[in-house]
Write a protein that holds these residues in place. Structure first.
Motif, mmCIF file in Angstrom:
data_model
loop_
_atom_site.group_PDB
_atom_site.id
_atom_site.type_symbol
_atom_site.label_atom_id
_atom_site.label_comp_id
_atom_site.label_asym_id
_atom_site.label_seq_id
_atom_site.Cartn_x
_atom_site.Cartn_y
_atom_site.Cartn_z
ATOM 1 N N PRO A 196 0.820 -1.234 0.000
ATOM 2 C CA PRO A 196 0.000 0.000 0.000
ATOM 3 C C PRO A 196 0.844 1.270 0.000
ATOM 4 C CG PRO A 196 -0.861 -1.585 1.581
ATOM 5 C CD PRO A 196 0.466 -2.103 1.139
ATOM 6 N N LYS A 197 1.940 1.264 0.751
ATOM 7 C CA LYS A 197 2.776 2.455 0.845
ATOM 8 C C LYS A 197 3.457 2.767 -0.478
ATOM 9 C CE LYS A 197 6.462 4.507 3.638
ATOM 10 N NZ LYS A 197 7.349 4.330 4.819
ATOM 11 N N LEU A 198 4.073 1.747 -1.106
ATOM 12 C CA LEU A 198 4.774 2.035 -2.359
ATOM 13 C C LEU A 198 3.782 2.310 -3.489
ATOM 14 C CD1 LEU A 198 5.122 -0.363 -4.775
ATOM 15 C CD2 LEU A 198 6.183 -1.545 -2.870
ATOM 16 N N GLN A 199 2.613 1.662 -3.433
ATOM 17 C CA GLN A 199 1.581 1.939 -4.429
ATOM 18 C C GLN A 199 1.181 3.409 -4.394
ATOM 19 O OE1 GLN A 199 -2.245 0.289 -3.496
ATOM 20 N NE2 GLN A 199 -2.859 0.165 -5.645
ATOM 21 N N LYS A 200 0.970 3.931 -3.188
ATOM 22 C CA LYS A 200 0.600 5.331 -3.038
ATOM 23 C C LYS A 200 1.701 6.250 -3.550
ATOM 24 C CE LYS A 200 -0.780 8.761 0.427
ATOM 25 N NZ LYS A 200 -1.008 9.018 1.881
ATOM 26 N N LYS A 201 2.950 5.926 -3.200
ATOM 27 C CA LYS A 201 4.072 6.756 -3.641
ATOM 28 C C LYS A 201 4.188 6.775 -5.152
ATOM 29 C CE LYS A 201 7.433 7.301 -0.015
ATOM 30 N NZ LYS A 201 8.885 7.437 0.198
ATOM 31 N N MET A 202 4.050 5.610 -5.771
ATOM 32 C CA MET A 202 4.205 5.541 -7.224
ATOM 33 C C MET A 202 3.053 6.241 -7.940
ATOM 34 S SD MET A 202 5.839 1.714 -7.483
ATOM 35 C CE MET A 202 5.794 1.632 -9.268
ATOM 36 N N GLN A 203 1.875 6.165 -7.388
ATOM 37 C CA GLN A 203 0.744 6.900 -7.966
ATOM 38 C C GLN A 203 0.988 8.398 -7.887
ATOM 39 O OE1 GLN A 203 -2.420 5.181 -5.608
ATOM 40 N NE2 GLN A 203 -3.001 3.747 -7.223
ATOM 41 N N GLU A 204 1.518 8.856 -6.753
ATOM 42 C CA GLU A 204 1.839 10.275 -6.601
ATOM 43 C C GLU A 204 2.928 10.691 -7.585
ATOM 44 O OE1 GLU A 204 2.928 10.488 -2.517
ATOM 45 O OE2 GLU A 204 0.853 10.602 -1.777
ATOM 46 N N ASN A 205 3.930 9.832 -7.777
ATOM 47 C CA ASN A 205 4.996 10.131 -8.740
ATOM 48 C C ASN A 205 4.440 10.284 -10.147
ATOM 49 O OD1 ASN A 205 6.892 9.957 -6.706
ATOM 50 N ND2 ASN A 205 7.509 7.860 -7.200
ATOM 51 N N THR A 206 3.546 9.375 -10.525
ATOM 52 C CA THR A 206 2.942 9.428 -11.855
ATOM 53 C C THR A 206 2.131 10.706 -12.036
ATOM 54 O OG1 THR A 206 2.841 7.006 -11.959
ATOM 55 C CG2 THR A 206 1.429 8.213 -13.479
ATOM 56 N N GLN A 207 1.382 11.085 -10.995
ATOM 57 C CA GLN A 207 0.589 12.311 -11.054
ATOM 58 C C GLN A 207 1.471 13.553 -11.180
ATOM 59 O OE1 GLN A 207 -1.748 12.059 -7.477
ATOM 60 N NE2 GLN A 207 -3.002 10.355 -8.236
ATOM 61 N N CYS A 208 2.709 13.458 -10.654
ATOM 62 C CA CYS A 208 3.659 14.575 -10.755
ATOM 63 C C CYS A 208 4.421 14.573 -12.081
ATOM 64 C CB CYS A 208 4.650 14.525 -9.595
ATOM 65 S SG CYS A 208 3.923 14.910 -7.988
ATOM 66 N N GLY A 209 4.144 13.585 -12.931
ATOM 67 C CA GLY A 209 4.812 13.525 -14.228
ATOM 68 C C GLY A 209 6.135 12.786 -14.212
ATOM 69 N N TYR A 210 6.359 11.931 -13.182
ATOM 70 C CA TYR A 210 7.592 11.156 -13.094
ATOM 71 C C TYR A 210 7.359 9.728 -13.566
ATOM 72 C CZ TYR A 210 8.706 14.880 -9.711
ATOM 73 O OH TYR A 210 8.897 16.092 -9.095
ATOM 74 N N ASN A 211 8.353 9.156 -14.247
ATOM 75 C CA ASN A 211 8.389 7.726 -14.500
ATOM 76 C C ASN A 211 8.915 7.034 -13.240
ATOM 77 O OD1 ASN A 211 8.002 7.399 -17.669
ATOM 78 N ND2 ASN A 211 9.326 9.167 -17.334
ATOM 79 N N ASN A 212 8.522 5.781 -13.023
ATOM 80 C CA ASN A 212 8.950 5.044 -11.834
ATOM 81 C C ASN A 212 9.883 3.889 -12.190
ATOM 82 O OD1 ASN A 212 7.346 6.065 -9.395
ATOM 83 N ND2 ASN A 212 5.705 5.740 -10.888
ATOM 84 N N ILE A 213 11.008 3.795 -11.480
ATOM 85 C CA ILE A 213 11.821 2.579 -11.465
ATOM 86 C C ILE A 213 11.771 2.048 -10.046
ATOM 87 C CG2 ILE A 213 14.127 1.581 -11.629
ATOM 88 C CD1 ILE A 213 14.780 3.510 -13.846
ATOM 89 N N LEU A 214 11.209 0.858 -9.890
ATOM 90 C CA LEU A 214 11.052 0.245 -8.578
ATOM 91 C C LEU A 214 12.094 -0.854 -8.406
ATOM 92 C CD1 LEU A 214 9.483 -0.167 -5.929
ATOM 93 C CD2 LEU A 214 7.930 -1.681 -7.196
ATOM 94 N N SER A 215 13.039 -0.615 -7.506
ATOM 95 C CA SER A 215 14.112 -1.562 -7.228
ATOM 96 C C SER A 215 13.684 -2.479 -6.094
ATOM 97 C CB SER A 215 15.386 -0.782 -6.864
ATOM 98 O OG SER A 215 16.479 -1.643 -6.669
ATOM 99 N N ILE A 216 13.575 -3.778 -6.391
ATOM 100 C CA ILE A 216 13.022 -4.736 -5.431
ATOM 101 C C ILE A 216 14.032 -5.842 -5.131
ATOM 102 C CG2 ILE A 216 11.282 -6.528 -5.092
ATOM 103 C CD1 ILE A 216 10.034 -3.898 -4.731
#
Length: 322
Positions: free
Chosen positions: A153-173
């Motif tokens: 839930p936490k990373l999902q929220k962060k990535m959604q916020e990043n997308t809304q700000c116009g950022y692409n996401n690279i998620l290192s797992i």
């Protein structure tokens, strides 16, 4: 903007400036030249930099790097490292804090700890890097002042916020089962579920072997890039036999190249590399065939996939993890 993603990166044993076995400038020469063509090179840094060897708590294996090995990062044009992994606290808070300080002094960016992210910019392109470590890796130091624990839930929220700000996401797992070329099925479901929420690149590591790559709902999911450089692990310096011995499977890896244009991922490349005795080599076409096999398996029905994975898991039970 061009970004290169590298797999598990550990600066000890023969992959060290202190090694008598190889000269790192000779060993990595071809790869270093290739990596110069990227605007950013990102590696999963598994070894904390330390001055004193004081292992933290109990683990089967501890790995670390002498501070002089920061020169190898710079030689390979590595400008960003992920610290969200199960070895970053092998030598406790002291090793962790010293690693951060050394990286900052050498102007190498890091993320994956203390909720820290990194925004990479080039021309009109903006990419946010986030890093998390899964409990499946048996990590130390998962807390708000240490390694970021994987929390959907936490990373999902962060990535959604990043997308809304116009950022692409690279998620290192950092997640999964070591030495197995097929990811845990729940990790496949996790990666795909996240792709249904937001487009992103899944940058996986920890299994120490290659796993499949798939495109899913406008996302690129690379479950494990394998070992970029990782030597045999000895529990004690005086041991004659290693606790973990690297096989050809462990020595096979890829550079995952990403190309962004007009603030979107337009292409990617899979570049095979092999940890040879004398040098790291590009001359390994069989790696591409293996990647195709691992990737095709991701589309199998669940029961057939699990049967295939379980057979491989049974064959590897004699290999101890790190």
């Amino acid at each position: 903007m061009k970004i290169a993603l590298l797999g598990d990166f550990a600066l000890f044993g023969r992959f060290s400036t202190l090694s008598d076995n190889i000269n790192y400038q000779t060993y990595f020469k071809e790869i270093a030249e290739h990596l110069k063509s990227y605007d950013y090179v990102i590696a999963n840094l598994e070894t904390p930099f330390i001055k004193e060897h004081k292992p933290y708590k109990y683990k089967s294996a501890y790995i670390s790097a002498d501070e002089k090995n920061i020169d190898i990062l710079k030689y390979l044009n590595i400008s960003v490292v992920n610290l969200a992994n199960n070895h970053m606290f092998d030598f406790g808070p002291d090793g962790y804090l010293y690693t951060k300080r050394l990286l900052e002094e050498e102007r190498i960016m890091y993320f994956g700890v203390e909720d820290k992210t990194i925004l990479l910019k080039h021309e009109e392109n903006k990419v946010m890097c986030l890093g998390y470590c899964c409990y499946s890796t048996n990590p130390l130091g998962l807390h708000e002042k240490g390694v970021n624990p994987l929390n959907f839930p936490k990373l999902q929220k962060k990535m959604q916020e990043n997308t809304q700000c116009g950022y692409n996401n690279i998620l290192s797992i950092h997640a999964g089962q070591e030495h197995i070329n097929y990811p845990n099925y729940d990790h496949i479901l996790f990666a795909r579920k996240l792709a249904e929420e937001v487009p992103y690149v899944y940058y996986g590591h920890h299994p120490h072997v290659l796993q499949g790559i798939e495109e899913y709902n406008k996302s690129l999911i690379a479950y494990s890039l394998g070992n970029f450089c990782f030597d045999d692990i000895f529990k004690h310096k005086t041991d004659k036999e290693p606790l973990v011995k690297q096989s050809n499977n462990n020595k096979s890896s890829i550079i995952l190249g990403l190309e962004y244009r007009e603030n979107g991922l337009i292409d990617y490349s899979v570049i095979p590399i092999f940890l040879g005795d004398e040098k790291m080599s590009f001359e390994c076409p069989e790696i591409i065939e293996n990647i195709k096999e691992y990737s095709t398996a991701l589309s199998l029905p669940k029961e057939e996939y699990l049967e295939k994975r379980n057979r491989l898991f049974s064959d590897s039970l004699n290999v101890q993890g790190a």
